[in-house]
Scaffold this motif. Structure first.
Motif, PDB file in Angstrom:
ATOM      1  N   VAL A 169      29.392  94.146  76.729  1.00 45.71           N
ATOM      2  CA  VAL A 169      28.513  93.028  77.029  1.00 45.71           C
ATOM      3  C   VAL A 169      27.064  93.459  76.897  1.00 45.71           C
ATOM      4  CG1 VAL A 169      27.998  91.237  78.700  1.00 45.71           C
ATOM      5  CG2 VAL A 169      30.240  92.267  78.677  1.00 45.71           C
ATOM      6  N   MET A 170      26.475  93.208  75.742  1.00 45.07           N
ATOM      7  CA  MET A 170      25.061  93.490  75.530  1.00 45.07           C
ATOM      8  C   MET A 170      24.469  92.204  74.991  1.00 45.07           C
ATOM      9  SD  MET A 170      25.399  97.372  74.055  1.00 45.07           S
ATOM     10  CE  MET A 170      26.945  97.045  73.216  1.00 45.07           C
ATOM     11  N   LEU A 171      24.382  91.196  75.895  1.00 49.55           N
ATOM     12  CA  LEU A 171      24.144  89.827  75.491  1.00 49.55           C
ATOM     13  C   LEU A 171      22.962  89.223  76.226  1.00 49.55           C
ATOM     14  CD1 LEU A 171      27.865  88.846  76.010  1.00 49.55           C
ATOM     15  CD2 LEU A 171      26.849  89.640  73.912  1.00 49.55           C
ATOM     16  N   ALA A 172      22.465  88.084  75.703  1.00 46.83           N
ATOM     17  CA  ALA A 172      21.418  87.315  76.360  1.00 46.83           C
ATOM     18  C   ALA A 172      21.643  85.855  76.044  1.00 46.83           C
ATOM     19  CB  ALA A 172      20.034  87.751  75.884  1.00 46.83           C
ATOM     20  N   VAL A 173      21.004  84.973  76.825  1.00 56.11           N
ATOM     21  CA  VAL A 173      21.202  83.543  76.633  1.00 56.11           C
ATOM     22  C   VAL A 173      20.392  83.058  75.448  1.00 56.11           C
ATOM     23  CG1 VAL A 173      20.863  81.286  77.676  1.00 56.11           C
ATOM     24  CG2 VAL A 173      21.654  83.184  79.067  1.00 56.11           C
ATOM     25  N   SER A 174      21.000  82.267  74.578  1.00 55.95           N
ATOM     26  CA  SER A 174      20.277  81.615  73.499  1.00 55.95           C
ATOM     27  C   SER A 174      20.979  80.309  73.206  1.00 55.95           C
ATOM     28  CB  SER A 174      20.200  82.499  72.251  1.00 55.95           C
ATOM     29  OG  SER A 174      21.432  82.496  71.582  1.00 55.95           O
ATOM     30  N   SER A 175      20.659  79.656  72.097  1.00 55.71           N
ATOM     31  CA  SER A 175      21.254  78.354  71.830  1.00 55.71           C
ATOM     32  C   SER A 175      21.490  78.138  70.350  1.00 55.71           C
ATOM     33  CB  SER A 175      20.322  77.243  72.338  1.00 55.71           C
ATOM     34  OG  SER A 175      19.100  77.297  71.657  1.00 55.71           O
ATOM     35  N   CYS A 176      22.459  77.244  70.054  1.00 58.26           N
ATOM     36  CA  CYS A 176      22.689  76.764  68.698  1.00 58.26           C
ATOM     37  C   CYS A 176      23.638  75.587  68.770  1.00 58.26           C
ATOM     38  CB  CYS A 176      23.281  77.852  67.810  1.00 58.26           C
ATOM     39  SG  CYS A 176      24.950  78.348  68.258  1.00 58.26           S
ATOM     40  N   GLY A 177      23.593  74.731  67.741  1.00 57.83           N
ATOM     41  CA  GLY A 177      24.479  73.587  67.679  1.00 57.83           C
ATOM     42  C   GLY A 177      24.073  72.472  68.615  1.00 57.83           C
ATOM     43  N   SER A 178      24.624  71.248  68.402  1.00 54.40           N
ATOM     44  CA  SER A 178      24.196  70.139  69.236  1.00 54.40           C
ATOM     45  C   SER A 178      25.260  69.065  69.410  1.00 54.40           C
ATOM     46  CB  SER A 178      22.945  69.491  68.623  1.00 54.40           C
ATOM     47  OG  SER A 178      23.221  69.031  67.309  1.00 54.40           O
ATOM     48  N   ILE A 179      26.549  69.354  69.159  1.00 53.38           N
ATOM     49  CA  ILE A 179      27.582  68.334  69.259  1.00 53.38           C
ATOM     50  C   ILE A 179      28.022  68.216  70.715  1.00 53.38           C
ATOM     51  CG2 ILE A 179      29.859  67.616  68.474  1.00 53.38           C
ATOM     52  CD1 ILE A 179      29.431  69.291  65.987  1.00 53.38           C
ATOM     53  N   ASP A 197      29.823  78.603  70.358  1.00 51.47           N
ATOM     54  CA  ASP A 197      28.553  78.455  71.066  1.00 51.47           C
ATOM     55  C   ASP A 197      28.754  78.296  72.563  1.00 51.47           C
ATOM     56  OD1 ASP A 197      29.637  75.926  71.096  1.00 51.47           O
ATOM     57  OD2 ASP A 197      28.101  75.000  69.850  1.00 51.47           O
ATOM     58  N   ASP A 198      29.927  78.685  73.054  1.00 53.86           N
ATOM     59  CA  ASP A 198      30.222  78.561  74.487  1.00 53.86           C
ATOM     60  C   ASP A 198      29.524  79.641  75.308  1.00 53.86           C
ATOM     61  OD1 ASP A 198      31.814  76.318  74.425  1.00 53.86           O
ATOM     62  OD2 ASP A 198      33.716  77.402  74.528  1.00 53.86           O
ATOM     63  N   LEU A 199      29.353  79.335  76.579  1.00 52.09           N
ATOM     64  CA  LEU A 199      29.029  80.318  77.608  1.00 52.09           C
ATOM     65  C   LEU A 199      30.336  80.585  78.332  1.00 52.09           C
ATOM     66  CD1 LEU A 199      26.736  81.851  79.177  1.00 52.09           C
ATOM     67  CD2 LEU A 199      26.603  79.836  80.655  1.00 52.09           C
ATOM     68  N   LEU A 200      30.847  81.811  78.219  1.00 52.19           N
ATOM     69  CA  LEU A 200      32.152  82.139  78.793  1.00 52.19           C
ATOM     70  C   LEU A 200      32.021  82.738  80.180  1.00 52.19           C
ATOM     71  CD1 LEU A 200      34.478  83.800  76.120  1.00 52.19           C
ATOM     72  CD2 LEU A 200      34.299  81.402  76.799  1.00 52.19           C
ATOM     73  N   LEU A 201      32.987  82.403  81.023  1.00 56.84           N
ATOM     74  CA  LEU A 201      33.161  83.069  82.312  1.00 56.84           C
ATOM     75  C   LEU A 201      34.317  84.039  82.134  1.00 56.84           C
ATOM     76  CD1 LEU A 201      32.479  83.199  85.384  1.00 56.84           C
ATOM     77  CD2 LEU A 201      34.273  81.490  85.713  1.00 56.84           C
ATOM     78  N   VAL A 210      31.551  87.751  84.927  1.00 58.44           N
ATOM     79  CA  VAL A 210      30.290  87.708  84.205  1.00 58.44           C
ATOM     80  C   VAL A 210      30.242  86.493  83.293  1.00 58.44           C
ATOM     81  CG1 VAL A 210      29.970  90.201  84.256  1.00 58.44           C
ATOM     82  CG2 VAL A 210      31.190  89.159  82.343  1.00 58.44           C
ATOM     83  N   LEU A 211      29.021  86.126  82.889  1.00 58.24           N
ATOM     84  CA  LEU A 211      28.800  85.043  81.940  1.00 58.24           C
ATOM     85  C   LEU A 211      28.414  85.649  80.596  1.00 58.24           C
ATOM     86  CD1 LEU A 211      26.770  82.655  84.273  1.00 58.24           C
ATOM     87  CD2 LEU A 211      29.098  82.272  83.426  1.00 58.24           C
ATOM     88  N   LEU A 212      29.125  85.266  79.544  1.00 59.95           N
ATOM     89  CA  LEU A 212      28.894  85.806  78.210  1.00 59.95           C
ATOM     90  C   LEU A 212      28.465  84.683  77.271  1.00 59.95           C
ATOM     91  CD1 LEU A 212      32.166  87.925  77.799  1.00 59.95           C
ATOM     92  CD2 LEU A 212      30.029  88.597  78.895  1.00 59.95           C
ATOM     93  N   GLN A 213      27.295  84.814  76.642  1.00 61.08           N
ATOM     94  CA  GLN A 213      26.832  83.830  75.669  1.00 61.08           C
ATOM     95  C   GLN A 213      27.340  84.254  74.289  1.00 61.08           C
ATOM     96  OE1 GLN A 213      24.974  80.795  76.133  1.00 61.08           O
ATOM     97  NE2 GLN A 213      25.914  80.674  74.107  1.00 61.08           N
ATOM     98  N   LEU A 214      28.338  83.545  73.766  1.00 57.40           N
ATOM     99  CA  LEU A 214      28.984  83.963  72.530  1.00 57.40           C
ATOM    100  C   LEU A 214      28.047  83.946  71.338  1.00 57.40           C
ATOM    101  CD1 LEU A 214      32.570  82.422  72.696  1.00 57.40           C
ATOM    102  CD2 LEU A 214      31.801  84.705  73.307  1.00 57.40           C
ATOM    103  N   SER A 215      27.061  83.055  71.335  1.00 56.93           N
ATOM    104  CA  SER A 215      26.153  82.994  70.191  1.00 56.93           C
ATOM    105  C   SER A 215      25.311  84.252  70.059  1.00 56.93           C
ATOM    106  CB  SER A 215      25.241  81.767  70.299  1.00 56.93           C
ATOM    107  OG  SER A 215      24.415  81.842  71.446  1.00 56.93           O
ATOM    108  N   GLN A 216      25.292  85.092  71.105  1.00 57.28           N
ATOM    109  CA  GLN A 216      24.538  86.343  71.062  1.00 57.28           C
ATOM    110  C   GLN A 216      25.415  87.544  70.720  1.00 57.28           C
ATOM    111  OE1 GLN A 216      21.391  84.960  70.834  1.00 57.28           O
ATOM    112  NE2 GLN A 216      20.850  86.910  71.736  1.00 57.28           N
TER     113      GLN A 216
END
Length: 348
Positions: free
Chosen positions: A16-26, A89-93, A120-126
């Protein structure tokens, strides 16, 4: 929501070497789940054998081979059903257990969220595609195993990192939940504020419409107004919250920040409640509400960005937020400080 200070969330796991970001809009309700292959795929025989139900600390046995010198991974248990497949683009628990695999059949557990009780929370887009590929399109309650070869000692030294431990690192990832782009709280909005306070119109999977009352002074104290009554546990200080939000200024009703604006497009926002990562009105106003709630916060200047807000480019005056509380997750405990060595006795 602009953070008061940039406070990194240390996640002590090799995978887990991640940070929050964003993509997609559906919006979440409009997405069609990806095709789920039936049965479990054949996994690399060099992976450790992992047994036990997802949601409990797994039992792990290591094969009588030297730790692999290349990265390998595989889905060792696939959850049932197609209703909630993981999307890219999910945020996983997730719960994660780490081992250091040192020799044939020998390994030592180094970290476990099951021990701390804090997933932990994992931002898959990262995540890079090589790591996320085993997670995407899997149903909840799936389990993935990763084996990472040791880092080159010279490279670690060049990067100012301590010398790596011998052997390979193994990370077992249990998918416990997901927060999707465009997700909102499930309940029906039964209130909308009004009177001397702003009114809020529910816009579904889009930015809510917030209307400031005309010719009305803002309240002097913090006001919290439940719009949707959640049915989950109460939010506690120090938990990681997952939210959607929109903020407007009382003075003109203009939106200054939102998870629904272009570039964020409904990506949930995360922060630690009560830790000073956000303005005081959020830290105070959201604690005690149930997960699944939608809350309007009317925040006086002194609990927002203060009198000097404009000088720093922050919105000034009283602020109004509408916040959907999607989730609340216990935070990882702070690492223990190493014990100080005993003082040497003074010579007489």
């Amino acid at each position: 929501m602009r953070r008061r200070a940039a406070a990194a969330l240390a996640v002590p796991f090799s995978a887990v070497m991640l940070a929050v970001s964003s993509c997609g809009s559906i919006p979440e309700d409009w997405k069609t789940p990806a095709f789920l292959q039936s049965g479990e795929e054949e996994v690399d025989e060099r992976l450790p054998t992992v047994t036990g139900p997802v949601g409990e600390e797994p039992e792990v046995s290591f094969p009588d081979i030297a730790p692999p010198s290349e990265q390998i991974s595989g889905v060792v248990h696939q959850g049932e059903g197609e209703g909630e497949l993981v999307r890219s683009d999910d945020l996983l628990l997730a719960d994660i257990v780490d081992y250091q695999w040192t020799a044939e059949g020998e390994a030592e557990k180094t970290q476990s969220t099951y021990d701390t009780g804090a997933p932990v929370l994992l931002q898959l887009s990262q995540m890079n595609e090589e790591m996320s590929a085993d997670l995407v399109d899997q149903p909840l309650n799936s389990r993935v195993v990763y084996v990472f070869p040791p880092q080159d000692p010279a490279q670690a030294q060049q990067m100012g990192q301590p010398s790596p431990e011998p052997g390979s690192t193994v990370s077992i990832v249990d998918i416990q939940g997901r927060y999707g782009k465009g997700q909102t709280v499930p309940g029906e909005q039964t209130g909308n504020g009004g009177g001397d306070l702003p009114t809020v119109e529910d816009a579904g999977h889009a930015m809510p419409e917030i209307t400031i009352p005309e010719d009305t002074d803002p309240p002097e104290d913090l006001e919290t107004v439940p719009l949707v009554e959640g049915e989950g546990p109460e939010v506690e200080e120090s938990q990681q919250l997952v939210v959607q939000y929109t903020g407007v200024t009382w003075s003109d009703g203009e939106v200054f920040d939102s998870t629904w604006v272009a570039g964020k497009d409904g990506t949930p926002f995360t922060f630690i409640a009560g830790a000073g990562q956000v303005i005081e009105g959020w830290d105070t106003g959201l604690v005690g509400h149930e997960v699944g709630s939608r809350v309007m916060l009317v925040i006086p200047e002194e609990m927002a960005y203060g009198e000097d807000a404009a000088a720093s480019g922050a919105p000034s005056g009283t602020l109004v937020f509408v916040v959907d509380i999607l989730g609340a997750v216990d935070s990882q405990p702070a690492p223990e400080e190493p014990a100080s060595p005993p003082a040497e006795p003074e010579e007489e």
